[in-house]
Design a protein around this motif. Structure first.
Motif, short mmCIF file in Angstrom:
data_model
loop_
_atom_site.label_atom_id
_atom_site.label_comp_id
_atom_site.label_asym_id
_atom_site.label_seq_id
_atom_site.Cartn_x
_atom_site.Cartn_y
_atom_site.Cartn_z
N PRO A 63 0.82 -1.21 0.00
CA PRO A 63 0.00 0.00 0.00
C PRO A 63 0.86 1.26 0.00
N ILE A 64 0.45 2.24 -0.81
CA ILE A 64 1.08 3.56 -0.85
C ILE A 64 -0.02 4.61 -0.85
N HIS A 65 0.40 5.89 -0.78
CA HIS A 65 -0.55 7.00 -0.98
C HIS A 65 -1.65 6.96 0.08
N TYR A 66 -1.23 6.92 1.35
CA TYR A 66 -2.21 6.93 2.44
C TYR A 66 -1.51 7.43 3.72
N GLY A 67 -2.31 7.93 4.62
CA GLY A 67 -1.84 8.22 5.97
C GLY A 67 -1.19 9.56 6.20
N LEU A 68 -0.54 10.14 5.20
CA LEU A 68 0.26 11.34 5.44
C LEU A 68 -0.56 12.62 5.40
N PHE A 69 -1.66 12.63 4.60
CA PHE A 69 -2.42 13.85 4.41
C PHE A 69 -3.92 13.63 4.58
N ALA A 70 -4.57 14.64 5.15
CA ALA A 70 -6.02 14.70 5.23
C ALA A 70 -6.41 16.15 5.44
N HIS A 71 -7.51 16.56 4.84
CA HIS A 71 -8.05 17.91 5.00
C HIS A 71 -9.55 17.76 5.13
N GLU A 72 -10.13 18.32 6.20
CA GLU A 72 -11.52 18.03 6.51
C GLU A 72 -12.49 18.50 5.44
N LYS A 73 -12.09 19.46 4.62
CA LYS A 73 -12.98 19.98 3.58
C LYS A 73 -12.56 19.57 2.17
N CYS A 74 -11.26 19.48 1.94
CA CYS A 74 -10.77 19.32 0.56
C CYS A 74 -10.22 17.94 0.24
N TYR A 75 -9.74 17.22 1.22
CA TYR A 75 -9.05 15.96 0.94
C TYR A 75 -9.40 14.97 2.04
N ILE A 76 -10.38 14.12 1.76
CA ILE A 76 -10.98 13.27 2.79
C ILE A 76 -10.70 11.80 2.45
N PRO A 77 -9.70 11.21 3.07
CA PRO A 77 -9.36 9.82 2.77
C PRO A 77 -10.24 8.84 3.55
N GLN A 78 -10.36 7.65 3.02
CA GLN A 78 -10.98 6.56 3.76
C GLN A 78 -9.94 5.99 4.72
N LEU A 79 -10.31 5.84 5.96
CA LEU A 79 -9.39 5.36 6.99
C LEU A 79 -9.52 3.85 7.16
N PHE A 80 -8.44 3.23 7.57
CA PHE A 80 -8.45 1.79 7.81
C PHE A 80 -7.39 1.47 8.84
N ASP A 81 -7.45 0.26 9.38
CA ASP A 81 -6.45 -0.17 10.35
C ASP A 81 -5.98 -1.57 9.99
#
Length: 253
Positions: A208-226
């Protein structure tokens, strides 16, 4: 082949004494208004790395870092470019040797083969994935591709992929600030899609790549997982995986 995970979607490969960078970025400041602040310290590598080859999947600045090209590319190094991106890249990069490839065209040097293959960008911009093969290890790098109908074909035509580096954050973007209308449809593979894509590619393992480092509550909303989600989806799809933290080496043979 030695494989090191860099920031975000970036990886460093060392093969036959040659260093290869793919989507290597360390300056994300331009995208701060939409990505937000990095939630972890961004790894700095450009002062220590000298690359023989630099590749990138597309021109979003979290994958295409001009500063890395300037600082890391050796004097006799090469930038390897998907042909549809060439005119755009030449506006940003000067005085470097460029190897330009069409989709599914190969370039081999130092017993390493490079091949751009089909990908689909989440907001309609030009993107390719990359396959790099040194006859011992073959990797697939998917940038921030979305789900598309070519994974079956890619899996049939590109045998023996060892590691598929694929985005997993299934991010919903709201980039009205730069003129894109909002869409609730993810602009990169989500976790289940990435596992399914790696399965169709017949990759031995998903990285997996391209996850975890960035999130923005209005503009960039990733799906979270564990870790539980990773194990559950791995079992459901029947696809093995390995987690590689930024800066860490892939030690498996």
């Amino acid at each position: 082949m030695e494989i090191q995970k860099l920031n975000w979607a970036g990886i460093k490969l060392i093969s036959n004494g040659k260093t290869i960078l793919i989507d290597a970025a360390e300056d994300f400041s331009y995208y701060k208004p939409v990505l937000g602040d990095a939630v972890e310290q961004v790894m700095k590598f450009s002062d220590q790395v000298q690359a023989d080859y630099i590749l990138f999947t597309h021109l979003h600045l979290d994958h295409f870092d001009k500063g890395v090209i300037k600082k890391c590319l050796k004097r006799d190094g090469k930038v390897i470019v998907y042909s549809e991106l060439e005119p755009l890249v030449r506006k940003h990069v000067e005085d470097v040797e460029m190897i330009v490839l069409n989709l599914d065209e190969t370039f081999t040097e130092n017993e390493i083969t490079f091949k751009p293959v089909f990908a689909m960008d989440g907001v309609g911009e030009i993107q390719s994935s990359w396959i790099v093969d040194d006859a011992t290890t073959k990797i697939f790098h998917g940038g921030d591709t979305i789900w598309h109908n070519q994974f079956w074909k890619l899996g049939k035509e590109n045998k023996d992929i060892d590691y598929a580096f694929l985005p997993v954050n299934g991010v919903v973007v709201n980039f009205e600030i730069i003129g894109l209308e909002y869409s609730p449809v993810p602009a990169s593979l989500n976790l289940k899609e990435a596992f399914a894509a790696a399965h169709l590619l017949h990759a031995k393992k998903l990285v997996p790549i391209h996850y975890g480092l960035f999130a923005h509550e209005k503009c960039y909303i990733p799906q979270l997982f564990d870790e539980n989600d990773l194990k559950r989806v791995s079992d459901e799809v029947g696809q093995k995986y390995v987690i590689l933290e930024d800066g860490k080496m892939l030690m498996e043979s």
